[in-house]
Design a protein around this motif. Structure first.
Motif, PDB file in Angstrom:
ATOM      1  N   ALA A  65       0.843  -1.200   0.000  1.00  0.00           N
ATOM      2  CA  ALA A  65       0.000   0.000   0.000  1.00  0.00           C
ATOM      3  C   ALA A  65       0.876   1.247   0.000  1.00  0.00           C
ATOM      4  O   ALA A  65       1.782   1.377   0.816  1.00  0.00           O
ATOM      5  CB  ALA A  65      -0.928   0.000   1.209  1.00  0.00           C
ATOM      6  N   GLU A  70      -5.379   2.945   0.547  1.00  0.00           N
ATOM      7  CA  GLU A  70      -5.105   1.582   0.115  1.00  0.00           C
ATOM      8  C   GLU A  70      -4.856   0.671   1.321  1.00  0.00           C
ATOM      9  O   GLU A  70      -5.304  -0.477   1.349  1.00  0.00           O
ATOM     10  CB  GLU A  70      -3.894   1.567  -0.823  1.00  0.00           C
ATOM     11  CG  GLU A  70      -4.113   2.331  -2.119  1.00  0.00           C
ATOM     12  CD  GLU A  70      -2.841   2.388  -2.951  1.00  0.00           C
ATOM     13  OE1 GLU A  70      -1.813   1.815  -2.513  1.00  0.00           O
ATOM     14  OE2 GLU A  70      -2.874   3.000  -4.037  1.00  0.00           O
ATOM     15  N   GLN A  73      -8.160  -0.185   3.036  1.00  0.00           N
ATOM     16  CA  GLN A  73      -8.887  -1.222   2.312  1.00  0.00           C
ATOM     17  C   GLN A  73      -8.248  -2.594   2.507  1.00  0.00           C
ATOM     18  O   GLN A  73      -8.944  -3.611   2.632  1.00  0.00           O
ATOM     19  CB  GLN A  73      -8.936  -0.875   0.821  1.00  0.00           C
ATOM     20  CG  GLN A  73      -9.754   0.369   0.503  1.00  0.00           C
ATOM     21  CD  GLN A  73      -9.662   0.775  -0.958  1.00  0.00           C
ATOM     22  OE1 GLN A  73      -8.905   0.172  -1.725  1.00  0.00           O
ATOM     23  NE2 GLN A  73     -10.417   1.797  -1.343  1.00  0.00           N
TER      24      GLN A  73
END
Length: 235
Positions: A65, A70, A73
């Motif tokens: 990430a 990101e 998630q």
């Protein structure tokens, strides 16, 4: 205490059965301490193994990430752990400071002021301390058991020596059968105290070191979150 004239025990179990009531009380307390100690040790071993697994899953999820969105998630499917709670606490507090949180465009959302950044650091540090305290729960009892058990063993030793002196006084100094039970009773109490203390002290040091290591990992990740905010031009 054992008196002269009783048969000399030939095994550990016979010795315990022939011990005086005072020594039996000491041995019962040491047995309880041993059970508590091993319960804590087994519980902490299970906790450490679970945290190792959670740490591997967390760092694997955020390894690729490049942005906080990101990372959020990626860890959304992970089970709660000190790592996910720290990340969630940081992201949530950032969202309270900046409308839209990490989902907002840094250009339009603006940057954190120095006082806001300091507040974010304090929130992350508080969460790290809270997780560290949670990891340390029960460990202090291992230190207590490790320090008290030898003293109880010493108490049993004194009671056994007193039993030996009573045997000497009642049967004469040359009667080995009168002295041996008391000496053996003292040795059993000493061994019992050490048998509880040694694993407790070793486990205390091991789990304390592991807790400090996990806390250091959390502190490092908290700093990495702030670095990521700076990289995204949110500071």
């Amino acid at each position: 205490m054992m008196q002269a004239g009783r048969a000399v025990p030939t095994s550990t179990w016979e010795l315990i059965a022939a011990s005086g009531p005072e020594t039996k009380v000491v041995l019962v307390v040491l047995t309880i301490f041993s059970l508590v100690s091993w319960y804590l040790i087994i519980t902490k071993v299970w906790q450490v193994r679970r945290l190792k697994s959670a740490a591997r899953a967390f760092f694997k999820a955020v390894a690729h990430a490049t942005r906080l969105t990101e990372a959020r998630q990626a860890i959304g499917i992970l089970s709660p752990s000190p790592y996910t709670r720290l990340f969630t606490e940081g992201v949530t507090f950032y969202g309270e400071l900046v409308p839209g949180g990490v989902d907002a465009d840094p250009v339009h959302a603006g940057r954190l002021t120095p006082s806001q950044l300091e507040a974010l650091r304090m929130v992350l540090e508080t969460q790290v301390d809270a997780e560290h305290d949670q990891l340390e729960r029960g460990i202090a009892w291992l230190a207590t058991l490790g320090s008290v058990s030898p003293l109880l063993g010493l108490l049993g030793t004194v009671l056994g020596v007193m039993s030996a002196f009573i045997g000497i006084a009642t049967s004469g100094g040359g009667n080995l059968a009168a002295v041996a039970p008391g000496v053996a009773e003292a040795l059993v109490a000493t061994v019992g105290g050490l048998a509880v203390a040694v694993p407790s002290v070793i486990a205390y040091n091991v789990f304390t070191a592991r807790g400090n290591f996990i806390a250091a990992e959390l502190e490092g990740f908290a700093r990495e979150m702030i670095v990521t905010l700076a990289r995204e031009r949110r500071l």
